[in-house]
Design an enzyme around this catalytic site. Structure first.
Site, short mmCIF file in Angstrom:
data_model
loop_
_atom_site.label_atom_id
_atom_site.label_comp_id
_atom_site.label_asym_id
_atom_site.label_seq_id
_atom_site.Cartn_x
_atom_site.Cartn_y
_atom_site.Cartn_z
N HIS A 248 0.81 -1.22 0.00
CA HIS A 248 0.00 0.00 0.00
C HIS A 248 0.84 1.27 0.00
O HIS A 248 0.33 2.35 -0.27
CB HIS A 248 -1.00 0.00 1.16
N ASP A 281 0.17 -7.68 1.39
CA ASP A 281 0.57 -6.28 1.62
C ASP A 281 2.08 -6.15 1.71
O ASP A 281 2.63 -5.47 2.59
CB ASP A 281 -0.09 -5.70 2.88
N SER A 364 4.36 2.91 7.66
CA SER A 364 4.09 1.71 6.85
C SER A 364 5.32 1.27 6.07
O SER A 364 5.97 2.07 5.40
CB SER A 364 2.97 2.00 5.85
#
Length: 524
Positions: A248, A281, A364
């Protein structure tokens, strides 16, 4: 548990706590809100996007359950602020040391010059009890201008210096005294020794680990072909210039976009996407002109992590690169479903490491390290507070101590697949399961066809093991399965060809069978 990815866009950073005033506070909703992730993932100001809508009928575990994935929960308040901090203020603004109101005069000296201690302050300050129209601690406000004349300037300057210098109390007080013309030289200040030996960091300390790891952690700026993008984190995976991160983080730049990687020394490099795994992910990118001397971070063994182990998270929360936070492993094998920030409308599933180390939007893709400095996970998602917010400028939520990381053993396996073939490989049981989590007591195999596919794939792993539509899977090996997403996350911790033991219920009776996992290549 459904969560939000923490991750990309960088809103204004919150300011320091305001000085108490009597002026009416500005309603929180009158301030500007920040925005996160996307490529996806957390923050003290706003929260990530909702995961793709879930299908009550279920999604195929063979297709990783992307269709019909459960919705992500509500986000944290769009104006969340740290304890005592004003909402919606900009980093470095005058509110770091806002002037005090004239309605709050400086403390008066007790009768008799040298009396000590001075009078005690009120037990509950007015601004802590909702004075004015504010909301108490951390309420927004408009500071009043100090009355002209007098010696208030010295006090204001001292307060400002203390707020900005964060611990420079000696300098702040000294400046205040100088402005007041205080000639008292009987100072009782004691300075700490400042010799190299006293400042030595012991091997294995957080400082030592951070200093060694930071040169191998990068800030990733992803920009789509349309100019939209955000910020995330990654780390050096090998000496060839491969960087491991979240899908992402880079998804917005995957199709005709741009990627720029910045190292802790400020050097920037263009990069390209090598492969992405939406369901896991995980993504691998590569520096286009990788410098020599890259130092990959050492990879640990996430299977050996124990609850209570120390953790260190490194990343770029809200674009603040090279930020280091600490915590512990709060839980293992936490089932987590998260969205990818809206790029594909699909969800990822993980059996995550849970940590209370502060993780926010921009973290992230960054490493979660153990006490030895080895990578044990990739920071990927947070559980936001249950209200408001959204991604892409609609608000971001910050850390409430519930962060989730992809176990590095799984991430390493996926990274090797992506570097070798450019696409992921998913283990499957060959059955569609309901993604409904509320009130579920297991993963129920769908009773009807899903997206034109049979609920149990003919001659697939589940079919060969005797599983049928309507069976409720309650265990995978020794792991309790409470929903479809939990089953998918657990299956994906394995590899195709692995043999697992599945416990299921049919007509009120419990059965156990061995299933050899099949595989599916690529995201669909």
């Amino acid at each position: 548990m459904s969560t939000e990815n923490e991750g990309n866009e960088v809103p204004q950073a919150p300011s320091a706590p305001p000085a108490p005033v009597d002026a009416p506070a500005v309603p929180a909703d009158s301030t500007d809100s920040g925005s996160v992730s996307g490529a996806a993932g957390p923050s003290a100001a706003a929260g990530p996007p909702a995961a793709a809508g879930s299908s009550a009928s279920g999604a195929s575990a063979a297709s990783q359950g992307h269709e019909g994935a459960p919705s992500a929960p509500a986000h944290a308040p769009s104006e969340a602020a740290p304890y005592g901090a004003p909402h919606g203020t900009s980093h470095g603004t005058a509110q770091h040391g806002a002037p005090q109101s004239a309605s709050h005069p400086a403390p008066q000296a007790a009768s008799g010059a040298g009396n000590w201690p001075p009078p005690q302050p009120p037990a509950v300050p007015s601004y802590a009890t909702g004075g004015g129209s504010g909301s108490g601690w951390g309420a927004s406000y408009h500071p009043q201008e100090p009355k002209p004349g007098g010696r208030r300037g010295g006090l204001v300057a001292a307060v400002l210096a203390a707020a900005l210098l964060a611990g420079g109390i000696g300098g702040g007080v000294g400046y205040w005294a100088a402005e007041r013309g205080d000639s008292d030289t009987n100072s009782t200040t004691v300075s700490a020794p400042d010799t190299p030996a006293d400042l030595k960091r012991e091997p294995g300390s957080v400082s030592d680990i951070a200093n060694k790891a930071l040169p191998s952690v990068v800030t990733i700026e992803a920009q789509s072909g349309g100019g939209e993008g955000g910020t995330g984190t990654g780390f050096v995976y090998d000496t060839q210039g491969h960087i491991l991160t979240n899908n992402h983080v880079v998804a917005s730049a995957a199709e005709g976009g741009k990627l720029q990687v910045t190292f802790s020394n400020g050097k920037k490099y263009a990069a390209e996407v090598i492969g992405r795994a939406e369901g896991y992910d995980v993504a691998v990118i590569k520096l286009k002109n990788a410098p020599s001397g890259l130092q990959p971070l050492k990879l640990g063994n996430s299977d050996r992590v124990a609850v209570g182990d120390s953790t260190i998270a490194i990343g770029a929360p809200f674009g603040l690169s090279n930020t280091v936070t600490t915590g512990i492993i709060s839980a293992k094998n936490r089932p987590v479903t998260s969205s990818d920030g809206g790029q594909s409308g699909k969800s990822s599933y993980m059996s995550a490491l849970q940590t209370d180390a502060s993780i926010n939007p921009g973290n992230s893709g960054g490493p979660l390290l153990d006490a030895r400095g080895a990578v044990i996970g990739i920071n990927s998602a947070i559980k936001p507070a249950e209200s408001g917010g959204g991604l892409g400028g609609q608000g971001q939520s910050g850390s409430i101590g519930l962060g989730f990381a992809i176990p590095v053993n799984q991430a390493k396996q996926v990274a090797q697949q992506l570097i070798k073939t450019g696409q992921p490989v998913y283990p499957v049981i060959g059955a569609s399961v309901s993604l409904q989590q509320e009130g579920a007591n297991g993963a129920t195999i769908s009773k009807e066809a899903v997206s034109g596919s049979e609920p149990v794939t003919p001659n697939g792993p589940a079919d060969k093991a005797g599983l049928k539509p309507g069976d409720v899977i309650t265990k995978l090996d020794d792991m309790v399965i409470d929903s479809g997403p939990t089953l998918i996350g657990q299956i994906w911790t394995h590899k195709p060809g692995d043999k697992v033991k599945i416990t299921y219920e049919r007509d009120g009776k419990e059965h156990t069978v061995d299933v050899t996992l099949g595989q599916r290549k690529g995201d669909s």
